[in-house]
Design an enzyme around this catalytic site. Structure first.
Site, PDB file in Angstrom:
ATOM      1  CB  SER A   7      45.412  39.043  40.796  1.00  0.00           C
ATOM      2  OG  SER A   7      46.155  37.872  40.674  1.00  0.00           O
TER       3      SER A   7
ATOM      4  CG  ASP B 132      41.283  32.183  39.215  1.00  0.00           C
ATOM      5  OD1 ASP B 132      42.352  31.654  38.838  1.00  0.00           O
ATOM      6  OD2 ASP B 132      41.237  33.217  39.925  1.00  0.00           O
TER       7      ASP B 132
ATOM      8  CG  HIS C  80      42.803  35.420  37.928  1.00  0.00           C
ATOM      9  ND1 HIS C  80      42.827  35.044  39.252  1.00  0.00           N
ATOM     10  CD2 HIS C  80      43.850  36.271  37.782  1.00  0.00           C
ATOM     11  CE1 HIS C  80      43.844  35.634  39.868  1.00  0.00           C
ATOM     12  NE2 HIS C  80      44.480  36.387  38.996  1.00  0.00           N
TER      13      HIS C  80
END
Lengths: 496, 496
Positions: free
Chosen positions: B189, B429, B454
């Protein structure tokens, strides 16, 4: 601490950091020739001094933090010559000269490479002044004033300078709607380091870099500390074995004379000094700096090293022996004068600013241990740290350059990373000892000449240029043309 | 300004920056699942919580300036697992997980990719905590305390964090005499962005990067502001067309009910709210965040989006109509509970820290204009600037990420620059909309799965993993093995 005390300390370090042979005793990195050995009347192109428009960009003081003070803006100067530009519609190239440790005003005239080649590339020429030099000093201060402020001088760093360049280049491209114009950054000496680092850190801003005489490997322990003086020694040896031997023998002879009664006063007479010598180190420092400069700027058609050696070897010196020969070398270099051995009192922006940059991050451990024509004078790290600490209250960041920019194992690292950098060097330039002298990949390329000097390729073309210099520049132009052609092909494919 | 005033303002922005549907109203970037949908008892590997040693590095507060305060040191935490390492003599690899916007403690357990693959690579595992999170907060402060100090919070930036990582990795390699051990950085991320940027900025420190679910193209205007919500809409539509339609219709129905007499109180009853709603936006914010989370973490084997849609589509709701269906979706996701719609009161380090990072430099303009299952809620730059300015007194640096890291025309730029980056994504995602989804060169590679969520690839292998997930991880391992093999071959040639 009161301001006057601070000034006193600053003055001390500045004098000791000069090239006059005292204390910090390191060679200068400037691309600028002190002597006007290169006569501009031989320049191929006409003067370009009036072809430039001057701009000031609202620059951010601190790109990397978000403290309230970080957002302070200052005026940064840049110059644009658009006489040759092909325009945004054609995505015509932009050549950006990255200013280094001096004001930018003189560079359009000095850096002939850009003007000499602008027409064939249809290139826009941009020259950006480095922060803290020229008229690009934060808060409207003088450089001296900025350096006296422990807080303000703290923003004087290479990473900030690179980010400045990125901001200005992106601003210029936006203003000209030239999003797809390829940018080639060009730099000389310290500016050459900046150019190569800029291509590595900002590949989305610059397509390629021409890094002339950039000693990016003189940090940490990548290059032996002696390398610089080995090259000078080699230069003199190649010019004349006897000249080299005379210089090599001269240091102990100077010491011998100096230590006799009336020694300094005899040296004053022998060398016709402009001012009485304060110490024997003053004379030795002056001579070292003479040989440094001669080797670093050993430019055709005059070749100062040969000029000095002709003086030394040709001297009729039955009377004065070795020192008479050395003196004849000085006269050969400086010409007829009423006096000689004028100790440097350089307080130019270059010497002021570089003194700080050297102490804060640009730590190049240059010394002399053996096998040179000089007396040993090793680099002693603890002394260096003490001096920087007492002058500026900073601890030199010895490993920052190699941490942020790399340098160790550069061939291994860049073999499959990065592209489009020319490292150009002249092997007579002592700085070439810490340059990149081998091709790293098919687009990270070393272009050097055996007889070349410091940043010579970037100087204006002259009618007297030897063929090897003409060829070096042609090679560089050809490589850059290749990058741009490849980029245009990519762009075409990308836009479809 | 007094401290209590400052606290008040800070509290305001922090509450408004949460995911509770008020003010800044943006989705969270965290890789961490709030719900324990992935049951660790299915993990293939044993627990690794005790295999780590904790260290603290004396980190420099400010790498880019040389102000007196820049040299301030703080303790930065990192963890090492050497159980699998092949050792320096074999130049065995080092996998470095780059911590992001949360404490590092939990990551060795969460990021199973490293432990699952350490044995086959004989890799040393290093986990570095991001500055200002966990126990790595300057001056021994709490994060809240550091964020209240306009000066101290100013050093909380991504460029500083990358330089921290470089310093620690070089320190660890030096300590272990592992100069030639290849380093692979891994991030998830925001940490995935850091990993890709780290390879680009510090190629001499990291040989390659695995950047999982890194939305590096959500800055400036590279990606349309709607992209995030378009993906969520697609996810729900693919799960069930009627479910999508129900959600799409629900917002105006909520508004209609809310605006009748006793509207909020009726909504309280319909949704069995834990606390009476203060406004209709509270309910809508909660629902938006529910759909965000479901789509972002739409993990096998449970697939929250399908779970919610099954609830919505299967509801027997003659009585309550559309809102009864929506409520059934909530119950399907949250399970049986005495009450629902618990507004977020998140004051974790993640929400505190990211709120600052978003306002200072990580400006992702995410909004909703049209063609989604949500009501329009466009990103209004001037509002965003005003909020950040009034909360932290800073002007968001809207163009800094694209200036320093690039992003525009990334395929064109990196086609011939850089190497060894995997951009991994799961297309369910919503962050994948701003990820790199195309191979850029033969070593800057996009590895994505149609059904992935994700950062799923970095989670521990599970017996229940679907084949496409197993294959994604295998592809990543194979690519990294290729980089390392090529590097060893280069190293051999280089050392000869």
């Amino acid at each position: 601490m009161s301001l006057s005390w601070l000034s006193l300390i600053i003055s001390f370090i500045l004098s000791s950091a000069s090239i006059s042979g005292r204390k910090l005793d390191t060679p200068t990195l400037s691309l600028h020739r002190e002597h006007n050995l290169r006569d501009s009347k031989h320049a191929v192109s006409a003067s370009v001094a009036n072809d430039y428009e001057t701009f000031f960009f609202n620059q951010t003081l601190d790109h990397f933090n978000y403290r309230p003070e970080s957002y302070t803006a200052f005026k940064q100067r840049y110059l644009i010559n658009s006489n040759y530009w092909g325009g945004a519609n054609y995505s015509a190239p932009i050549f950006v000269y990255l200013g280094a440790e001096s004001p930018i005003d003189g560079e359009p005239t000095t850096i002939g490479f850009l003007t000499d080649n602008a027409a064939q590339f249809k290139a826009l020429l941009v020259y950006i002044e480095h922060r803290y030099y020229g008229e690009s000093i934060p808060l409207g201060m003088t450089l001296k004033g900025a350096l006296e402020d422990a807080n303000i001088r703290g923003y004087f760093s290479s990473a900030q300078a690179l980010a400045d360049y990125a901001a200005i280049i992106m601003h210029v491209k936006q203003k000209l709607k030239a999003r797809y114009s390829p940018v080639i950054v060009v730099g000389a000496s310290y500016g050459g380091m900046l150019a190569s680092w800029f291509r590595l850190k900002y590949p989305h801003v610059a397509l390629g870099a021409l890094a002339s005489s950039a000693p990016i490997l003189y940090y940490d322990r990548i290059t032996p500390q002696d390398a610089y003086h080995w090259v000078i020694t080699k230069d003199f040896k190649e010019a004349s074995e006897t000249c080299y031997q005379t210089i090599r023998d001269s240091w102990s002879e100077i010491d011998r004379v100096a230590h006799k009664p009336d020694g300094l006063s005899n040296l004053n007479k022998m060398f016709k000094t402009c001012k009485p010598l304060e110490s024997v180190d003053e004379l030795k420092g002056y001579l070292k700096s003479l040989y440094w400069r001669a080797a670093q700027y050993d430019d055709p058609p005059i070749y100062p090293v040969t000029m000095i050696c002709n003086g030394i070897d040709g001297a009729n010196t039955i009377e004065n022996g070795i020192l008479g020969k050395i003196f004849a070398g000085i006269v050969a270099y400086d010409g007829n004068s009423t006096c000689y051995v004028n100790p440097s009192t350089d307080v130019s922006q270059t010497s002021l600013g570089w003194s700080w940059q050297k102490c804060s991050e640009m730590v190049m451990p240059i010394g002399i241990t053996n096998n040179s024509m000089f007396q040993p004078h090793p680099f002693i790290l603890s002394d260096f740290i003490d001096e920087c600490n007492s002058s500026y209250g900073v601890m030199p960041q010895l490993h920052w350059v190699t941490t942020y920019y790399g340098g160790y194992d550069i061939e291994l690292i860049l073999r499959r990373f990065g592209s489009n950098i020319i490292f150009s060097n002249g092997l007579r330039d002592p700085w070439s000892s810490a340059g990149v002298l081998k091709n790293i990949s098919n687009s990270i390329i070393a272009v050097y000449t055996e007889k070349g000097s410091h940043c010579l390729d970037l100087y204006s073309e002259m009618q007297t240029d030897p063929n090897w210099l003409v060829m070096q520049r042609k090679t560089e132009v050809k490589i850059i043309k290749g990058w741009i052609a490849e980029y245009y092909a990519d762009l075409l494919a990308f836009k479809q």
